[in-house]
Design an enzyme around this catalytic site. Structure first.
Site, PDB file in Angstrom:
ATOM      1  N   ARG A  50     -39.858  43.465  -1.004  1.00  0.00           N
ATOM      2  CA  ARG A  50     -39.374  43.363  -2.552  1.00  0.00           C
ATOM      3  C   ARG A  50     -37.605  43.002  -2.134  1.00  0.00           C
ATOM      4  O   ARG A  50     -37.313  42.271  -2.999  1.00  0.00           O
ATOM      5  CB  ARG A  50     -39.499  44.652  -3.353  1.00  0.00           C
ATOM      6  CG  ARG A  50     -38.788  44.266  -4.709  1.00  0.00           C
ATOM      7  CD  ARG A  50     -39.323  45.587  -5.629  1.00  0.00           C
ATOM      8  NE  ARG A  50     -38.634  46.966  -5.034  1.00  0.00           N
ATOM      9  CZ  ARG A  50     -39.120  47.944  -5.662  1.00  0.00           C
ATOM     10  NH1 ARG A  50     -40.016  48.130  -6.682  1.00  0.00           N
ATOM     11  NH2 ARG A  50     -38.493  49.171  -5.233  1.00  0.00           N
ATOM     12  N   LYS A 149     -33.965  43.773  -7.780  1.00  0.00           N
ATOM     13  CA  LYS A 149     -33.412  44.999  -7.674  1.00  0.00           C
ATOM     14  C   LYS A 149     -31.824  45.063  -7.112  1.00  0.00           C
ATOM     15  O   LYS A 149     -31.475  45.060  -6.158  1.00  0.00           O
ATOM     16  CB  LYS A 149     -34.000  45.865  -6.821  1.00  0.00           C
ATOM     17  CG  LYS A 149     -34.127  47.336  -7.091  1.00  0.00           C
ATOM     18  CD  LYS A 149     -35.021  48.209  -6.366  1.00  0.00           C
ATOM     19  CE  LYS A 149     -34.617  49.806  -6.070  1.00  0.00           C
ATOM     20  NZ  LYS A 149     -34.645  50.525  -7.212  1.00  0.00           N
ATOM     21  N   GLU A 182     -39.266  50.175 -19.522  1.00  0.00           N
ATOM     22  CA  GLU A 182     -39.193  51.234 -18.266  1.00  0.00           C
ATOM     23  C   GLU A 182     -38.246  52.311 -18.353  1.00  0.00           C
ATOM     24  O   GLU A 182     -37.337  51.941 -19.289  1.00  0.00           O
ATOM     25  CB  GLU A 182     -39.086  50.245 -16.809  1.00  0.00           C
ATOM     26  CG  GLU A 182     -37.808  49.644 -16.833  1.00  0.00           C
ATOM     27  CD  GLU A 182     -37.687  48.877 -15.610  1.00  0.00           C
ATOM     28  OE1 GLU A 182     -38.361  49.121 -14.496  1.00  0.00           O
ATOM     29  OE2 GLU A 182     -37.057  47.946 -15.341  1.00  0.00           O
TER      30      GLU A 182
HETATM   31  N1  PLP Z   1     -37.728  50.460 -12.366  1.00  0.00           N
HETATM   32  C1  PLP Z   1     -36.302  50.578 -11.860  1.00  0.00           C
HETATM   33  C2  PLP Z   1     -35.507  49.969 -12.868  1.00  0.00           C
HETATM   34  C3  PLP Z   1     -35.914  51.058 -10.711  1.00  0.00           C
HETATM   35  O1  PLP Z   1     -35.020  51.468 -10.408  1.00  0.00           O
HETATM   36  C4  PLP Z   1     -37.173  51.672  -9.971  1.00  0.00           C
HETATM   37  C5  PLP Z   1     -36.866  52.329  -8.762  1.00  0.00           C
HETATM   38  O2  PLP Z   1     -35.613  52.965  -8.511  1.00  0.00           O
HETATM   39  C6  PLP Z   1     -38.430  51.590 -10.412  1.00  0.00           C
HETATM   40  C7  PLP Z   1     -38.621  50.841 -11.549  1.00  0.00           C
HETATM   41  C8  PLP Z   1     -39.570  52.304  -9.646  1.00  0.00           C
HETATM   42  O3  PLP Z   1     -39.782  51.375  -8.480  1.00  0.00           O
HETATM   43  P1  PLP Z   1     -40.416  51.979  -7.305  1.00  0.00           P
HETATM   44  O4  PLP Z   1     -41.902  52.794  -7.609  1.00  0.00           O
HETATM   45  O5  PLP Z   1     -40.649  50.937  -6.460  1.00  0.00           O
HETATM   46  O6  PLP Z   1     -39.545  53.179  -6.606  1.00  0.00           O
END
Ligand code: PLP
Length: 288
Positions: A50, A149, A182
């Site tokens: 990612r 990200k 989210e």
């Molecule tokens: N959505 C956002 C905006 C995030 O910053 C994160 C993680 O920090 C997630 C979802 C969850 O992602 P992960 O399960 O890969 O930690």
């Protein structure tokens, strides 16, 4: 404490970057947060993939290859003698003259920070947490794709500030169509009539690595699961709700906007999925 900075480990006090770094000046960079259990980074390849994808979208060259990145993560844990830890990997555009043009920066800045993991209070899991559906809308995917990200988390920070002001643990953001997306650092799931539902990727979310794992575990447990479109009204009638991310794992949500969800207690599907997550942890860490 040792920080990996560009090409070597330096003591925390000496880990400094330039005020001309475009990560600092413009939020021009990408990052990942990982969790290590028993000295081993969990879902390492998924996180590194990612990170590479985010960097590629911004045309930031990765400073090192995947194999070296894995080695630096392992070395960060070892050097800091950490077993239960979280890691933050940052790759920024790097230092360059002031101006938006990426070509002003010759080489990216690369940082790996490993910290001891402080467990969340037990009550988070036994009682659940609260969320608030906030006014701040999730970034328009056509403007700043939530799949990247990036170091630019202002959208999430604005939402987090609203949640904090409302006394909620996490904010839930709607997209421009009023659909649920989210949390500020988490993905959201609800269970409704025995079915597990979560916003689809094209609602404008980060495809969480924990979210993907939970969807896979639901399939294994034969819990019908669907990536779909949800609204705040669905939250109000949900039997259960939970958040997922790398550090909270599967976290029950028992209140939304001050109203109880279901019977106000963490639900059975949430509990089963978290138990299954913990089992898969043992399995995946053992390399099975
Ligand atoms: N959505 C956002 C905006 C995030 O910053 C994160 C993680 O920090 C997630 C979802 C969850 O992602 P992960 O399960 O890969 O930690």
């Amino acid at each position: 404490m040792w920080i990996y900075l560009n090409d070597r480990f330096v003591p925390k006090e000496e880990a400094r970057i330039s005020v001309f770094d475009h990560g600092f000046l413009y939020g021009d960079g990408v990052f990942e947060t990982l969790r290590a259990y028993r000295g081993k980074a969990f879902m390492l390849n998924e996180h590194l993939a990612r990170l590479e994808k985010s960097a590629a979208r911004l045309q930031i060259p990765m400073p090192v290859k995947r194999s070296r990145l894995s080695a630096v993560v392992a070395e960060s844990l070892e050097k800091n003698q950490l077993t239960e830890a979280y890691l933050r990997i940052t790759v920024s555009r790097g230092p360059g003259e002031i101006g938006l043009e990426p070509a002003l920066c010759r080489s990216p800045t690369f940082v790996v920070i490993a910290n001891p993991f402080e467990p969340y209070p037990e009550s988070f899991y036994t009682d659940g947490v609260s969320v608030a559906v906030v006014q701040t809308r999730r970034n328009l995917p056509e403007a700043l794709p939530p799949q990247v990200k990036s170091l630019n988390y202002l959208n999430n920070i604005l939402a987090k500030m609203e949640a904090t002001a409302l006394g909620a643990f996490e904010a839930l953001l709607l997209n421009q169509h009023g659909e649920l997306t989210e949390g500020t650092t988490s993905n959201v799931f609800v269970s409704l009539g025995g079915r597990l539902l979560t916003p689809a990727q094209d609602c404008g979310i980060l495809a969480g690595i924990t979210r993907n794992l939970v969807l896979q575990l639901a399939r294994e447990l034969k819990i019908p699961a669907e990536e779909t479109r949800l609204t705040a009204a669905d939250l109000a009638i949900a039997d259960e709700c939970f958040l997922t991310n790398t550090t909270v794992e599967v976290l029950p949500v028992t209140q939304v906007d001050g109203q109880r969800i279901g019977d106000g207690r963490p639900g059975e599907i949430t509990r089963r999925l978290h138990a299954s997550f913990r089992d898969s942890l043992d399995r995946l860490l053992a390399g099975r």
